[in-house]
Design an enzyme around this catalytic site. Structure first.
Site, mmCIF file in Angstrom:
data_model
loop_
_atom_site.group_PDB
_atom_site.id
_atom_site.type_symbol
_atom_site.label_atom_id
_atom_site.label_comp_id
_atom_site.label_asym_id
_atom_site.label_seq_id
_atom_site.Cartn_x
_atom_site.Cartn_y
_atom_site.Cartn_z
ATOM 1 N N LYS A 5 -14.375 -6.114 -7.328
ATOM 2 C CA LYS A 5 -13.290 -7.055 -7.634
ATOM 3 C C LYS A 5 -13.831 -8.371 -8.177
ATOM 4 O O LYS A 5 -13.074 -9.179 -8.713
ATOM 5 C CB LYS A 5 -12.415 -7.291 -6.395
ATOM 6 C CG LYS A 5 -11.769 -6.010 -5.903
ATOM 7 C CD LYS A 5 -10.515 -6.240 -5.116
ATOM 8 C CE LYS A 5 -10.010 -4.916 -4.547
ATOM 9 N NZ LYS A 5 -8.572 -4.790 -4.545
ATOM 10 N N PHE A 63 -9.294 -9.664 1.127
ATOM 11 C CA PHE A 63 -9.372 -9.026 2.431
ATOM 12 C C PHE A 63 -9.669 -7.544 2.216
ATOM 13 O O PHE A 63 -9.280 -6.990 1.182
ATOM 14 C CB PHE A 63 -8.047 -9.184 3.191
ATOM 15 C CG PHE A 63 -7.996 -10.450 4.001
ATOM 16 C CD1 PHE A 63 -7.985 -11.685 3.367
ATOM 17 C CD2 PHE A 63 -7.968 -10.406 5.386
ATOM 18 C CE1 PHE A 63 -7.954 -12.858 4.104
ATOM 19 C CE2 PHE A 63 -7.934 -11.580 6.135
ATOM 20 C CZ PHE A 63 -7.926 -12.800 5.498
ATOM 21 N N LYS A 120 -15.894 -3.511 -2.493
ATOM 22 C CA LYS A 120 -14.737 -4.307 -2.968
ATOM 23 C C LYS A 120 -15.187 -5.681 -3.463
ATOM 24 O O LYS A 120 -14.703 -6.183 -4.473
ATOM 25 C CB LYS A 120 -13.705 -4.476 -1.850
ATOM 26 C CG LYS A 120 -12.783 -3.298 -1.767
ATOM 27 C CD LYS A 120 -11.758 -3.381 -0.677
ATOM 28 C CE LYS A 120 -11.164 -1.978 -0.505
ATOM 29 N NZ LYS A 120 -10.327 -1.831 0.655
ATOM 30 N N ASP A 156 -0.750 -0.176 -3.491
ATOM 31 C CA ASP A 156 -1.567 0.274 -4.627
ATOM 32 C C ASP A 156 -0.759 1.156 -5.566
ATOM 33 O O ASP A 156 -1.116 1.326 -6.723
ATOM 34 C CB ASP A 156 -2.775 1.070 -4.118
ATOM 35 C CG ASP A 156 -3.747 0.168 -3.385
ATOM 36 O OD1 ASP A 156 -3.909 -0.982 -3.814
ATOM 37 O OD2 ASP A 156 -4.332 0.621 -2.375
ATOM 38 N N ASN A 213 4.058 -1.069 4.398
ATOM 39 C CA ASN A 213 2.886 -0.897 5.251
ATOM 40 C C ASN A 213 3.025 -1.765 6.492
ATOM 41 O O ASN A 213 3.998 -2.504 6.633
ATOM 42 C CB ASN A 213 1.593 -1.199 4.478
ATOM 43 C CG ASN A 213 1.572 -2.621 3.959
ATOM 44 O OD1 ASN A 213 1.555 -3.572 4.723
ATOM 45 N ND2 ASN A 213 1.603 -2.763 2.640
ATOM 46 N N LYS A 231 21.402 6.067 -3.706
ATOM 47 C CA LYS A 231 20.703 6.612 -2.541
ATOM 48 C C LYS A 231 20.446 8.109 -2.748
ATOM 49 O O LYS A 231 21.368 8.850 -3.099
ATOM 50 C CB LYS A 231 21.566 6.384 -1.297
ATOM 51 C CG LYS A 231 20.876 6.749 -0.029
ATOM 52 C CD LYS A 231 21.756 6.498 1.178
ATOM 53 C CE LYS A 231 21.097 7.081 2.409
ATOM 54 N NZ LYS A 231 22.036 7.400 3.446
HETATM 55 N N1 CTP Z 1 -5.143 -6.355 -3.644
HETATM 56 C C1 CTP Z 1 -4.512 -6.891 -4.763
HETATM 57 N N2 CTP Z 1 -3.686 -6.124 -5.514
HETATM 58 C C2 CTP Z 1 -3.474 -4.821 -5.220
HETATM 59 C C3 CTP Z 1 -4.116 -4.261 -4.094
HETATM 60 C C4 CTP Z 1 -4.949 -5.046 -3.320
HETATM 61 O O1 CTP Z 1 -4.706 -8.083 -5.043
HETATM 62 N N3 CTP Z 1 -2.667 -4.104 -5.986
HETATM 63 C C5 CTP Z 1 -6.017 -7.220 -2.839
HETATM 64 C C6 CTP Z 1 -5.598 -7.374 -1.398
HETATM 65 O O2 CTP Z 1 -4.730 -8.482 -1.233
HETATM 66 C C7 CTP Z 1 -6.911 -7.603 -0.689
HETATM 67 C C8 CTP Z 1 -7.898 -6.808 -1.506
HETATM 68 O O3 CTP Z 1 -7.289 -6.621 -2.791
HETATM 69 O O4 CTP Z 1 -7.310 -8.950 -0.716
HETATM 70 C C9 CTP Z 1 -8.271 -5.478 -0.949
HETATM 71 O O5 CTP Z 1 -7.115 -4.741 -0.613
HETATM 72 P P1 CTP Z 1 -7.230 -3.313 0.043
HETATM 73 O O6 CTP Z 1 -5.869 -2.720 0.152
HETATM 74 O O7 CTP Z 1 -8.072 -3.369 1.284
HETATM 75 O O8 CTP Z 1 -8.094 -2.553 -1.019
HETATM 76 P P2 CTP Z 1 -7.729 -1.795 -2.322
HETATM 77 O O9 CTP Z 1 -8.435 -2.465 -3.436
HETATM 78 O O10 CTP Z 1 -6.260 -1.624 -2.452
HETATM 79 O O11 CTP Z 1 -8.449 -0.396 -2.065
HETATM 80 P P3 CTP Z 1 -8.054 0.767 -0.999
HETATM 81 O O12 CTP Z 1 -6.590 0.602 -0.690
HETATM 82 O O13 CTP Z 1 -8.386 1.990 -1.738
HETATM 83 O O14 CTP Z 1 -8.923 0.531 0.194
#
Ligand code: CTP
Length: 396
Positions: free
Chosen positions: A338, A320, A334, A274, A205, A284
């Site tokens: 969370k 975040f 969130k 995620d 990303n 490869k």
């Molecule tokens: N985070 C985490 N572990 C994951 C995904 C996210 O600890 N596997 C944490 C990130 O570091 C951040 C927070 O969760 O502090 C939110 O991450 P974000 O990507 O915005 O949200 P997601 O929970 O992944 O939801 P979405 O991608 O659907 O918005």
């Protein structure tokens, strides 16, 4: 707001004063710069003006509107910092000479004084400089440095101006504002993760890691013991921070799991994937004979959610939320789901902030329902705001 007068004199290290000014600004100080005539030959006043947002004072007789400029500057300062301080300005201070705006201000002020000497080794060792410094110390002037190393004149030895961060740390200590995170252990995650598809490709990303690195460096500056678990970035390890590099979400979880229980605070600034490919191809993947390619992905572990489920008493957890719409609804969901204490929400589709930018525009959402909408600001400044909010929760 605290006002710092930064006196810049004509040493080669004058360029370092630009960073000193910048760091004070990032910490929320108002900075007013006074330069000597010689210093202006080394660094342009326009640089300080742009960084501090204040006019730079040089001339005793300039028409500034203030009735007596050196007196008004001397009165309003909470601290006067001279960086770099040449042998000449130290001599003037020791003997009470006042022949330009800076030396006049130094004589007129009753604020605490901090000097960061910088000069050639022989000048530093000279009995005149030694006795001037002794006099200044007896009068309560604070001195930071100089350090040993290679000097601008080509010699090796004592005489280098201390690094800007050290000058700023010392200033904070004098103002009684240093070490507010002292004795605290904090863990910060940063950057994006890379989930391998095959030995040469990955799913990644756009996270640059800058926000997390700013958080780690700022926490260090505020006195914390800092661990940084970072995905791949092009950034250098922040000084004094235990930095562990990882690639995947699974590796990040392994490191975080091991460190987090001993920490007072965990800030998850990393953009953790995620989903990850269910199987990474050992070889490869070739395009021959394929009309398309479907990757099967499986979910990764949500690190933050797991931390919240097993948090130690009093531990503060910060997440975040990087969103591209419906920022407040999604961020507050969130925060709730969370089970964390605070979410730093930002709209990554907004221009001039978020990914690949030195700036961020964020809103802080707290578990107790408070919402703090912040202006667009440098990531370092946002880092200070985040730690201030964390401090308030720790002290609660
Ligand atoms: N985070 C985490 N572990 C994951 C995904 C996210 O600890 N596997 C944490 C990130 O570091 C951040 C927070 O969760 O502090 C939110 O991450 P974000 O990507 O915005 O949200 P997601 O929970 O992944 O939801 P979405 O991608 O659907 O918005």
């Amino acid at each position: 707001m605290n006002i710092i007068i930064l006196g810049v004199t004509g040493g080669i290290a004058a360029y370092k004063a630009v960073d000193v000014a910048r760091q004070f600004i990032l910490l929320g100080f108002e900075v007013k710069v006074i330069m000597t005539e010689h210093a202006t030959r080394l660094v342009g006043p326009a640089t300080f003006r742009a960084i501090t947002g204040n006019p730079v004072a040089i001339d005793n007789f300039a028409d500034t509107g203030a009735p007596i400029q050196h007196i008004s500057l001397a009165r309003e300062a909470d601290l006067v910092v001279v960086a770099p301080a040449t042998a000449n300005v130290l001599a003037k201070m020791a003997h009470g000479l006042a022949d330009d705006l800076l030396s006049t201000t130094l004589l007129a002020t009753r604020s605490p004084l901090l000097v960061a000497p910088a000069m050639n080794l022989e000048m530093w060792r000279h009995p005149a400089t030694r006795s001037n410094l002794e006099k200044l110390r007896e009068r309560g002037v604070f001195v930071v440095g100089p350090e040993s190393g290679s000097l601008a004149c080509g010699e090796e030895g004592e005489g280098r101006m201390s690094e800007p961060a050290r000058v700023v740390d010392t200033a904070l200590e004098i103002l009684g504002m240093g070490g507010s995170l002292a004795g605290r252990r904090v863990l910060v995650t940063a950057g994006g993760t890379r989930e391998p598809i095959d030995p040469v490709r990955y799913i990644g990303n756009r996270s640059s890691g800058r926000m997390g690195y700013a958080l780690a460096a700022t926490a260090k500056r505020m006195g914390a013991d800092v661990d940084l678990v970072s995905g791949p970035t092009s950034l250098e390890d922040p000084g004094g921070v235990e930095t562990i590099r990882v690639e995947t979400a699974a590796e990040m979880w392994e490191e975080v799991k091991a460190i987090a229980p001993a920490c007072d605070v965990v800030v998850m600034a990393a953009a953790v994937a995620d989903f990850t490919p269910a199987r990474a191809n050992a070889e490869k993947i070739k395009k021959e004979g394929r009309s398309g390619l479907t990757l099967e992905l499986e979910p990764t572990r949500d690190i933050l959610e797991h931390l919240a489920g097993s948090r130690t008493p009093g531990q503060v957890l910060v997440g975040f939320a990087a969103e591209t719409g419906e920022l407040m609804q999604r961020a507050s969901r969130k925060l709730r789901e969370k089970g964390v204490d605070m979410i730093v929400a930002n709209d990554v589709s907004a221009r001039g902030s978020g990914f690949d930018s030195d700036y961020n525009k964020a809103t802080l959402l707290f578990a107790d329902g408070r919402v703090l909408d912040l202006d667009r600001m440098p990531k370092e400044e946002l880092a200070v705001r985040v730690w201030q909010a964390v401090l308030a929760m720790l002290e609660h």
